[in-house]
Scaffold this motif. Structure first.
Motif, short mmCIF file in Angstrom:
data_model
loop_
_atom_site.label_atom_id
_atom_site.label_comp_id
_atom_site.label_asym_id
_atom_site.label_seq_id
_atom_site.Cartn_x
_atom_site.Cartn_y
_atom_site.Cartn_z
N THR A 239 0.69 -1.27 0.20
CA THR A 239 -0.03 -0.02 -0.09
C THR A 239 0.81 1.24 -0.07
OG1 THR A 239 -0.15 0.03 2.52
CG2 THR A 239 -1.81 -1.42 1.30
N CYS A 240 0.06 2.32 -0.29
CA CYS A 240 1.00 3.67 -0.15
C CYS A 240 1.24 3.97 1.20
CB CYS A 240 -0.02 4.69 -0.67
SG CYS A 240 -0.81 4.56 -2.28
N ALA A 332 -5.57 19.79 -4.73
CA ALA A 332 -4.28 18.81 -4.60
C ALA A 332 -5.01 17.46 -4.85
CB ALA A 332 -3.62 19.15 -3.46
N ILE A 333 -4.23 16.57 -5.75
CA ILE A 333 -4.79 15.12 -5.83
C ILE A 333 -4.03 14.38 -4.67
CG2 ILE A 333 -4.48 13.14 -7.07
CD1 ILE A 333 -4.47 14.77 -9.59
N THR A 334 -4.87 13.98 -4.07
CA THR A 334 -4.59 13.11 -2.82
C THR A 334 -5.06 11.68 -2.94
OG1 THR A 334 -6.48 13.38 -1.36
CG2 THR A 334 -4.57 15.12 -1.23
N VAL A 335 -4.33 10.64 -2.18
CA VAL A 335 -4.76 9.17 -2.09
C VAL A 335 -4.80 8.79 -0.86
CG1 VAL A 335 -3.91 8.76 -4.67
CG2 VAL A 335 -2.37 8.15 -2.64
N GLN A 336 -5.61 7.68 -0.60
CA GLN A 336 -5.56 7.08 0.69
C GLN A 336 -4.49 6.19 1.00
OE1 GLN A 336 -8.20 7.39 3.18
NE2 GLN A 336 -9.32 8.83 1.72
N GLU A 337 -3.93 6.14 2.29
CA GLU A 337 -2.83 5.43 2.68
C GLU A 337 -2.81 3.99 2.40
OE1 GLU A 337 -1.99 5.41 6.87
OE2 GLU A 337 -4.12 5.88 7.49
N ASP A 338 -4.30 3.31 2.38
CA ASP A 338 -4.37 2.07 2.20
C ASP A 338 -4.64 1.52 0.62
OD1 ASP A 338 -6.85 3.06 1.71
OD2 ASP A 338 -8.03 1.74 2.86
N PRO A 346 -0.56 5.72 -13.04
CA PRO A 346 -1.24 6.39 -14.05
C PRO A 346 -0.86 7.85 -13.55
CG PRO A 346 -2.80 4.76 -13.51
CD PRO A 346 -1.79 4.53 -12.54
N LEU A 347 -0.99 8.22 -12.09
CA LEU A 347 -1.00 9.47 -11.61
C LEU A 347 0.43 10.03 -11.78
CD1 LEU A 347 -3.05 9.04 -8.25
CD2 LEU A 347 -3.64 10.14 -10.36
N LEU A 348 1.34 9.34 -11.50
CA LEU A 348 2.72 9.55 -11.63
C LEU A 348 3.45 9.40 -13.00
CD1 LEU A 348 4.07 8.29 -7.91
CD2 LEU A 348 3.66 10.69 -8.64
N SER A 349 2.66 9.05 -13.78
CA SER A 349 3.16 8.90 -15.36
C SER A 349 2.25 9.68 -16.40
CB SER A 349 3.24 7.35 -15.82
OG SER A 349 2.20 6.86 -15.70
N ASP A 350 1.03 9.28 -16.57
CA ASP A 350 0.43 9.99 -17.50
C ASP A 350 -0.06 11.29 -17.19
OD1 ASP A 350 0.53 7.54 -19.01
OD2 ASP A 350 -1.41 6.94 -18.65
N HIS A 351 -0.20 11.57 -15.80
CA HIS A 351 -0.75 12.76 -15.26
C HIS A 351 0.14 13.83 -15.03
CE1 HIS A 351 -5.28 11.84 -14.99
NE2 HIS A 351 -4.83 10.49 -14.80
N GLY A 352 1.53 13.42 -14.92
CA GLY A 352 2.67 14.26 -14.79
C GLY A 352 2.86 14.79 -13.48
N LEU A 353 2.41 14.05 -12.46
CA LEU A 353 2.60 14.34 -11.07
C LEU A 353 3.90 13.64 -10.71
CD1 LEU A 353 -0.91 13.81 -9.56
CD2 LEU A 353 0.00 15.92 -10.47
N HIS A 354 4.54 14.64 -9.72
CA HIS A 354 5.77 14.11 -9.12
C HIS A 354 5.83 13.81 -7.42
CE1 HIS A 354 7.85 14.99 -12.98
NE2 HIS A 354 7.18 16.34 -12.83
N HIS A 355 4.80 14.21 -6.92
CA HIS A 355 4.57 14.29 -5.70
C HIS A 355 3.21 14.07 -5.30
CE1 HIS A 355 8.09 16.84 -6.33
NE2 HIS A 355 8.63 16.19 -5.41
N ILE A 356 2.54 12.93 -4.60
CA ILE A 356 1.37 12.73 -4.18
C ILE A 356 1.10 12.90 -2.45
CG2 ILE A 356 -0.64 11.16 -4.37
CD1 ILE A 356 0.46 10.31 -6.84
N PRO A 357 0.48 13.56 -2.20
CA PRO A 357 0.20 13.53 -0.53
C PRO A 357 -0.92 12.36 -0.21
CG PRO A 357 -0.28 15.79 -1.17
CD PRO A 357 -0.25 14.86 -2.67
N ILE A 358 -0.48 11.72 0.87
CA ILE A 358 -1.15 10.39 1.22
C ILE A 358 -1.96 10.68 2.63
CG2 ILE A 358 -0.95 8.16 2.02
CD1 ILE A 358 0.24 8.87 -0.68
N VAL A 359 -3.24 10.69 2.54
CA VAL A 359 -4.10 10.72 3.63
C VAL A 359 -4.75 9.76 4.36
CG1 VAL A 359 -4.53 13.11 2.69
CG2 VAL A 359 -6.13 11.21 2.10
#
Length: 386
Positions: A239-240, A332-338, A346-359
């Motif tokens: 998991t994240c 900001a785009i965030t994702v759940q820790e589980d 897809p978020l870190l490749s196709d969407h061009g993001l480099h950092h994603i906060p985990i909540v």
């Protein structure tokens, strides 16, 4: 025993849909059919088939039970009806024999819809109805094409656009993007550069030489999702929360730009989450956000322009941003820790993001995942498989 043997040939396997999706399709078909009938009755005289053609029922099934199908897109819906109605009226007028006229109307409608890329199964029904109705005064001339057929089809399209999107469906379905709009180049997105691409799908469809009721984009998405599920099954549950950085710095809406810039430089990081007092993510600020707003078009040196932008303006008023909240990227785009780490790809490749906060479940910040974290985790998972 005999019935069981032939049952797979008689009953096809159904697509696994949730009960919610089935109920949404049911509600949408009810609302659209009712609205089209009521609206048409305000414009047309008479009753029954003079107001609403029976093919609208078949169209409603397709539009709301299979909204991504190539058969249900706007042009097939409207064009298929208009072309088939015209052919039906023409056959009724030119061919004396009723049954020859009906057969010609349906078959020629199919041919015409193929050539005009407007294949829509209810078109065959409207062609048949035009011939049969002409014998009873229902479709006596070509005005039948405009009303009720054209009016019904247009109203049904408007309902499909409104209801499908209101219920969270994507309608009209989008085709393969011809260009990467984010980076302005013609290369495929990172995930599309390996494995099956658009040309592979098109060639496979040509080889099969049979009409498949699925778009290339959806077929590609099904293939990609199946691959991710297979990879997830092989590498196990990671998991994240397992790979995220937990000791992270953050800023608030009112943090001054100079302080935020100092934290980025001190920690040698590219982005910092922006939090509210409850530690919920309201935005993210990165090096790019500073550079985009530093007025780089002037003739001063790069360093001078950046320093002038970052430093606090003395006094009570300012013509430039002074705090993080004025330049942060939001929402900001965030994702759940589980969430499984494969969902980050897809978020870190196709969407061009480099950092994603985990909540966490309360939407409060608990960590951060970067592209480096994901690469390391995928490498470790691949090594474990070997």
């Amino acid at each position: 025993m005999m019935l069981k043997k032939f049952l797979p040939y008689l009953v096809s396997e159904s697509t696994p849909l949730s009960m919610g999706e089935k109920l949404r399709a049911t509600f949408a078909a009810f609302a659209a059919t009712l609205a089209v009938g009521l609206a048409s009755s305000q414009f047309l005289q008479g009753s029954g088939l003079h107001i609403m053609v029976t093919s609208m029922g078949a169209s409603a099934v397709l539009l709301f039970a299979a909204p991504h199908s190539p058969l249900t897109q706007p042009w097939p819906l409207v064009g298929g009806h208009l072309i088939s109605a015209f052919i039906g009226i023409a056959c009724a007028k030119l061919v004396p024999d009723l049954w020859v006229a009906t057969a010609l109307a349906v078959s020629l409608s199919i041919l015409a819809m193929h050539f005009t890329h407007s294949l829509h199964p209810p078109g065959g029904a409207i062609a048949l109805m035009a011939v049969l109705g002409s014998r009873h005064g229902l479709a006596s001339d070509f005005s039948f094409v405009i009303a009720p057929v054209g009016l019904n089809a247009l109203l049904m399209l408007l309902m499909a656009l409104a209801l499908n999107n209101l219920l969270g469906r994507r309608y009209p379905a989008r085709a393969f993007p011809a260009r990467d709009k984010k980076h302005q180049h013609d290369d495929p997105k990172p995930l599309d550069r390996i494995g099956i691409d658009k040309n592979d799908l098109q060639q496979a469809l040509r080889d099969m030489d049979v009409y498949l009721d699925v778009s290339e984009a959806d077929l590609n998405q099904v293939y990609r999702r199946a691959g991710m599920h297979a990879y997830r099954r092989r590498m196990g549950e990671i998991t994240c929360g397992d790979i995220m950085s937990r000791d992270i710095t953050s800023v608030e809406f009112g943090t001054e730009l100079e302080e935020a810039w100092a934290q980025l430089r001190f920690h040698k990081i590219g982005a910092i989450p922006v939090l509210d007092p409850a530690r919920r993510v309201i935005g993210i600020i990165s090096l790019v956000d500073f550079l985009k707003r530093a007025n780089l078009k002037t003739y001063e040196t790069f360093e001078d322009k950046l320093i002038k932008f970052i430093r606090r303006t003395p006094g009570l008023s300012s013509e430039k941003p002074e705090v993080v909240g004025q330049i942060m990227a939001t929402p900001a785009i965030t994702v759940q820790e589980d969430m499984h780490i494969l969902e980050l790809v897809p978020l870190l490749s196709d969407h061009g993001l480099h950092h994603i906060p985990i909540v966490n479940a309360e939407r409060r910040l608990v960590g951060m995942v970067t592209q480096s974290d994901l690469i390391a985790a995928l490498y470790a998972g691949g090594t474990k498989q070997g």
